[in-house]
Design a protein around this motif. Structure first.
Motif, PDB file in Angstrom:
ATOM      1  N   GLY A  52       0.812  -1.220   0.000  1.00  9.42           N
ATOM      2  CA  GLY A  52       0.000   0.000   0.000  1.00  9.42           C
ATOM      3  C   GLY A  52       0.843   1.266   0.000  1.00  9.42           C
ATOM      4  N   LEU A  53       2.095   1.166  -0.469  1.00 13.31           N
ATOM      5  CA  LEU A  53       2.995   2.329  -0.438  1.00 13.31           C
ATOM      6  C   LEU A  53       3.076   3.054  -1.777  1.00 13.31           C
ATOM      7  CD1 LEU A  53       5.868   0.731   1.677  1.00 13.31           C
ATOM      8  CD2 LEU A  53       4.227   2.456   2.433  1.00 13.31           C
ATOM      9  N   ALA A  54       2.547   2.446  -2.827  1.00  6.97           N
ATOM     10  CA  ALA A  54       2.541   3.119  -4.138  1.00  6.97           C
ATOM     11  C   ALA A  54       1.388   2.570  -4.962  1.00  6.97           C
ATOM     12  CB  ALA A  54       3.859   2.914  -4.874  1.00  6.97           C
ATOM     13  N   GLY A  55       0.911   3.366  -5.897  1.00  7.95           N
ATOM     14  CA  GLY A  55      -0.127   2.923  -6.826  1.00  7.95           C
ATOM     15  C   GLY A  55      -1.431   2.515  -6.158  1.00  7.95           C
ATOM     16  N   ARG A  56      -1.760   3.156  -5.039  1.00  6.84           N
ATOM     17  CA  ARG A  56      -2.965   2.764  -4.298  1.00  6.84           C
ATOM     18  C   ARG A  56      -4.243   2.918  -5.108  1.00  6.84           C
ATOM     19  NH1 ARG A  56      -0.400   5.496   0.819  1.00  6.84           N
ATOM     20  NH2 ARG A  56       0.387   6.642  -0.960  1.00  6.84           N
ATOM     21  N   ARG A  57      -4.212   3.829  -6.077  1.00  6.83           N
ATOM     22  CA  ARG A  57      -5.391   4.071  -6.894  1.00  6.83           C
ATOM     23  C   ARG A  57      -5.685   2.878  -7.811  1.00  6.83           C
ATOM     24  NH1 ARG A  57      -7.263   9.450  -7.767  1.00  6.83           N
ATOM     25  NH2 ARG A  57      -5.412  10.290  -6.822  1.00  6.83           N
ATOM     26  N   ALA A  58      -4.657   2.096  -8.133  1.00  8.90           N
ATOM     27  CA  ALA A  58      -4.826   0.964  -9.052  1.00  8.90           C
ATOM     28  C   ALA A  58      -5.212  -0.296  -8.285  1.00  8.90           C
ATOM     29  CB  ALA A  58      -3.515   0.718  -9.805  1.00  8.90           C
ATOM     30  N   THR A  59      -6.017  -1.156  -8.931  1.00  8.10           N
ATOM     31  CA  THR A  59      -6.318  -2.458  -8.327  1.00  8.10           C
ATOM     32  C   THR A  59      -5.089  -3.351  -8.500  1.00  8.10           C
ATOM     33  OG1 THR A  59      -7.108  -3.388 -10.390  1.00  8.10           O
ATOM     34  CG2 THR A  59      -8.740  -2.243  -9.033  1.00  8.10           C
ATOM     35  N   MET A  60      -5.080  -4.492  -7.774  1.00  8.06           N
ATOM     36  CA  MET A  60      -3.938  -5.401  -7.901  1.00  8.06           C
ATOM     37  C   MET A  60      -3.842  -5.928  -9.329  1.00  8.06           C
ATOM     38  SD  MET A  60      -1.397  -6.354  -6.220  1.00  8.06           S
ATOM     39  CE  MET A  60      -1.773  -6.081  -4.513  1.00  8.06           C
ATOM     40  N   MET A  61      -5.008  -6.142  -9.961  1.00  7.58           N
ATOM     41  CA  MET A  61      -5.030  -6.617 -11.352  1.00  7.58           C
ATOM     42  C   MET A  61      -4.380  -5.585 -12.270  1.00  7.58           C
ATOM     43  SD  MET A  61      -6.600  -9.039 -13.391  1.00  7.58           S
ATOM     44  CE  MET A  61      -8.339  -9.345 -13.675  1.00  7.58           C
ATOM     45  N   GLN A  62      -4.726  -4.304 -12.070  1.00  7.36           N
ATOM     46  CA  GLN A  62      -4.126  -3.252 -12.907  1.00  7.36           C
ATOM     47  C   GLN A  62      -2.623  -3.155 -12.661  1.00  7.36           C
ATOM     48  OE1 GLN A  62      -6.712  -0.115 -11.510  1.00  7.36           O
ATOM     49  NE2 GLN A  62      -7.819  -0.013 -13.456  1.00  7.36           N
ATOM     50  N   THR A  63      -2.230  -3.314 -11.384  1.00 12.85           N
ATOM     51  CA  THR A  63      -0.800  -3.272 -11.051  1.00 12.85           C
ATOM     52  C   THR A  63      -0.063  -4.418 -11.741  1.00 12.85           C
ATOM     53  OG1 THR A  63      -1.393  -2.361  -8.912  1.00 12.85           O
ATOM     54  CG2 THR A  63       0.848  -3.178  -9.144  1.00 12.85           C
ATOM     55  N   ALA A 109      12.092 -17.878  -8.736  1.00 14.06           N
ATOM     56  CA  ALA A 109      11.494 -16.550  -8.888  1.00 14.06           C
ATOM     57  C   ALA A 109      10.464 -16.546 -10.017  1.00 14.06           C
ATOM     58  CB  ALA A 109      12.591 -15.519  -9.162  1.00 14.06           C
ATOM     59  N   MET A 110      10.753 -17.285 -11.108  1.00 21.62           N
ATOM     60  CA  MET A 110       9.797 -17.344 -12.221  1.00 21.62           C
ATOM     61  C   MET A 110       8.528 -18.089 -11.795  1.00 21.62           C
ATOM     62  SD  MET A 110      12.468 -17.995 -15.341  1.00 21.62           S
ATOM     63  CE  MET A 110      11.256 -18.369 -16.586  1.00 21.62           C
ATOM     64  N   ALA A 111       8.704 -19.155 -11.004  1.00 19.13           N
ATOM     65  CA  ALA A 111       7.535 -19.906 -10.525  1.00 19.13           C
ATOM     66  C   ALA A 111       6.651 -19.010  -9.662  1.00 19.13           C
ATOM     67  CB  ALA A 111       7.990 -21.140  -9.747  1.00 19.13           C
ATOM     68  N   VAL A 112       7.261 -18.217  -8.791  1.00 18.01           N
ATOM     69  CA  VAL A 112       6.485 -17.301  -7.950  1.00 18.01           C
ATOM     70  C   VAL A 112       5.738 -16.286  -8.816  1.00 18.01           C
ATOM     71  CG1 VAL A 112       6.644 -15.469  -6.207  1.00 18.01           C
ATOM     72  CG2 VAL A 112       7.996 -17.547  -5.941  1.00 18.01           C
ATOM     73  N   THR A 113       6.427 -15.761  -9.850  1.00 21.41           N
ATOM     74  CA  THR A 113       5.806 -14.772 -10.731  1.00 21.41           C
ATOM     75  C   THR A 113       4.588 -15.360 -11.436  1.00 21.41           C
ATOM     76  OG1 THR A 113       7.985 -13.806 -11.080  1.00 21.41           O
ATOM     77  CG2 THR A 113       6.258 -13.157 -12.625  1.00 21.41           C
ATOM     78  N   ILE A 114       4.737 -16.597 -11.958  1.00 22.79           N
ATOM     79  CA  ILE A 114       3.618 -17.235 -12.657  1.00 22.79           C
ATOM     80  C   ILE A 114       2.450 -17.462 -11.691  1.00 22.79           C
ATOM     81  CG2 ILE A 114       2.867 -19.371 -13.799  1.00 22.79           C
ATOM     82  CD1 ILE A 114       5.752 -19.525 -14.967  1.00 22.79           C
ATOM     83  N   SER A 115       2.752 -17.922 -10.479  1.00 25.46           N
ATOM     84  CA  SER A 115       1.637 -18.202  -9.567  1.00 25.46           C
ATOM     85  C   SER A 115       0.984 -16.907  -9.101  1.00 25.46           C
ATOM     86  CB  SER A 115       2.082 -19.072  -8.389  1.00 25.46           C
ATOM     87  OG  SER A 115       3.095 -18.436  -7.683  1.00 25.46           O
ATOM     88  N   PHE A 116       1.782 -15.830  -8.952  1.00 27.30           N
ATOM     89  CA  PHE A 116       1.205 -14.523  -8.607  1.00 27.30           C
ATOM     90  C   PHE A 116       0.256 -14.061  -9.710  1.00 27.30           C
ATOM     91  CE2 PHE A 116       1.625  -9.883  -9.375  1.00 27.30           C
ATOM     92  CZ  PHE A 116       0.977  -9.418  -8.247  1.00 27.30           C
ATOM     93  N   GLN A 117       0.752 -14.151 -10.960  1.00 20.90           N
ATOM     94  CA  GLN A 117      -0.031 -13.718 -12.113  1.00 20.90           C
ATOM     95  C   GLN A 117      -1.366 -14.489 -12.194  1.00 20.90           C
ATOM     96  OE1 GLN A 117       2.480 -14.130 -15.536  1.00 20.90           O
ATOM     97  NE2 GLN A 117       1.474 -12.495 -16.672  1.00 20.90           N
ATOM     98  N   ARG A 118      -1.275 -15.815 -12.012  1.00 13.88           N
ATOM     99  CA  ARG A 118      -2.484 -16.652 -12.082  1.00 13.88           C
ATOM    100  C   ARG A 118      -3.444 -16.308 -10.967  1.00 13.88           C
ATOM    101  NH1 ARG A 118      -0.575 -22.738 -13.654  1.00 13.88           N
ATOM    102  NH2 ARG A 118      -0.134 -22.269 -15.839  1.00 13.88           N
ATOM    103  N   SER A 119      -2.903 -16.163  -9.755  1.00 11.95           N
ATOM    104  CA  SER A 119      -3.747 -15.912  -8.600  1.00 11.95           C
ATOM    105  C   SER A 119      -4.478 -14.576  -8.740  1.00 11.95           C
ATOM    106  CB  SER A 119      -2.888 -15.926  -7.336  1.00 11.95           C
ATOM    107  OG  SER A 119      -3.644 -15.487  -6.245  1.00 11.95           O
ATOM    108  N   VAL A 120      -3.775 -13.557  -9.241  1.00  7.24           N
ATOM    109  CA  VAL A 120      -4.420 -12.247  -9.386  1.00  7.24           C
ATOM    110  C   VAL A 120      -5.526 -12.310 -10.434  1.00  7.24           C
ATOM    111  CG1 VAL A 120      -4.056  -9.859 -10.128  1.00  7.24           C
ATOM    112  CG2 VAL A 120      -2.447 -10.923  -8.565  1.00  7.24           C
TER     113      VAL A 120
END
Lengths: 165, 163
Positions: A52-63, A109-120
């Motif tokens: 919540g320290l930057a881009g608060r106006r954007a949703t997590m999906m937009q981020t 790190a790539m696995a985390v990125t993919i799972s983050f992307q999918r989860s969002v």
């Protein structure tokens, strides 16, 4: 086997050119560093959004839509420039423990990125309500950024790890 | 100047950076990560002003939330860079790539001040959307270009430093 492949690669014309044209390696390393800037800053921006320290106006999906594609394009540039650097010094890089650790961390790190992307994508609403303030997500966010830092450190160490045969 | 450089080079930290097998790569790693965050975060703001990314965000809000981190990372880059400089002050000071890098950083600083005091004063009229005035776009294009070449020169120091 890896060592004999590396030795073969070092004899190829492509490798010879990279070894003998003095400006290729520093130029490709510079592109590599600029792509690292894109990747690390994209991950850092997603972390700042989670906290919540930057881009608060954007949703997590937009981020995620704003920064994850840059992360992947950055990684593509890193893969291409990295492959060029390996071709120039196959023995010193491929058989180097720092390089091998770097690749393992990168897979994580790539696995985390993919799972983050999918989860969002799957739980967009949940990410904007409950997940953002969740302690485990914050720990994972900082942990992932530290893994990316460790990848950069391991990368720098390839040049310093002395190998003896 | 010579005696100042000799004094810097005599620091225990400088001796350590020259003699230890791991200290120099450790400082370089910190320096590279810090520079990556400096350059990446500046790119985010520059691309926003140029209207090429983050168009849904306000210029003021993006710069106010991102730039403090840029300065924090810059402080880390400056300190780690200064320590490496101190370890071989004579060699760095006489290195052409190092000299060009410092000049480009001075230019980036002047460009930043010019951006802040000229086009940014009217930011309220172009805070939203992709409508920054030509001077603002020019300053951000110059900033992007300068930082790319600062990285180029930084990498070249490692290939041209003597001693």
């Amino acid at each position: 086997m890896l060592h004999s492949f590396a030795s073969w690669l070092s004899q190829t014309p492509a490798s010879q050119i990279i070894q003998n044209v003095l400006w290729i390696i520093p130029l490709v390393q510079t592109l590599h560093i600029l792509a690292i800037a894109v990747v690390l800053s994209s991950v850092a921006m997603i972390d700042l959004r989670i906290f919540g320290l930057a881009g608060r106006r954007a949703t997590m999906m937009q981020t995620a839509d704003r920064y994850v594609p840059w992360l992947w394009w950055g990684l593509l540039v890193l893969a291409l420039t990295g492959a060029t650097l390996i071709t120039g010094e196959p023995v010193r890089s491929l058989t180097n423990p720092a390089f091998q650790i770097k690749m393992l961390l990168l897979l994580g790190a790539m696995a985390v990125t993919i799972s983050f992307q999918r989860s969002v994508r799957k739980n967009a609403v949940v990410w904007d309500t409950r997940v953002r303030s969740s302690a485990s997500i914050r720990v994972a966010a900082v942990g992932t950024l530290l893994v990316w830092f460790a990848i950069a450190v391991a990368g720098r160490w390839i040049a310093y790890m002395v190998l003896e045969y | 100047m010579q005696s100042f450089f000799e004094w810097l080079e005599s620091w225990p930290l400088s001796v350590g950076l020259r003699e230890s097998s791991w200290m120099f790569p450790a400082f370089e790693s910190v320096h590279v990560i810090a520079i990556a965050l400096v350059v990446g975060s500046i790119m985010i703001v520059d691309l926003r002003v140029l209207g090429l990314a983050s168009r849904s965000e306000r210029v003021t809000e993006l710069s106010q939330t991102v730039l403090p981190w840029t300065w924090g990372a810059f402080a880390v880059a400056l300190i780690s860079g200064f320590c490496m400089f101190a370890s071989k002050a004579h060699a760095y000071f006489g290195n052409t790539s190092f000299q060009i890098k410092m000049l480009l950083m001075a230019a980036a600083f002047v460009n930043m001040l010019a951006f802040h005091f000229i086009p940014y004063r009217s930011v309220s009229s172009w805070d939203e959307g992709a409508s920054a005035p030509p001077l603002a776009r020019l300053a951000c294009g110059v900033s992007l270009t300068l930082w790319v070449f600062i990285v180029v020169m930084g990498r070249w120091i490692g290939f041209s430093i003597e001693g």
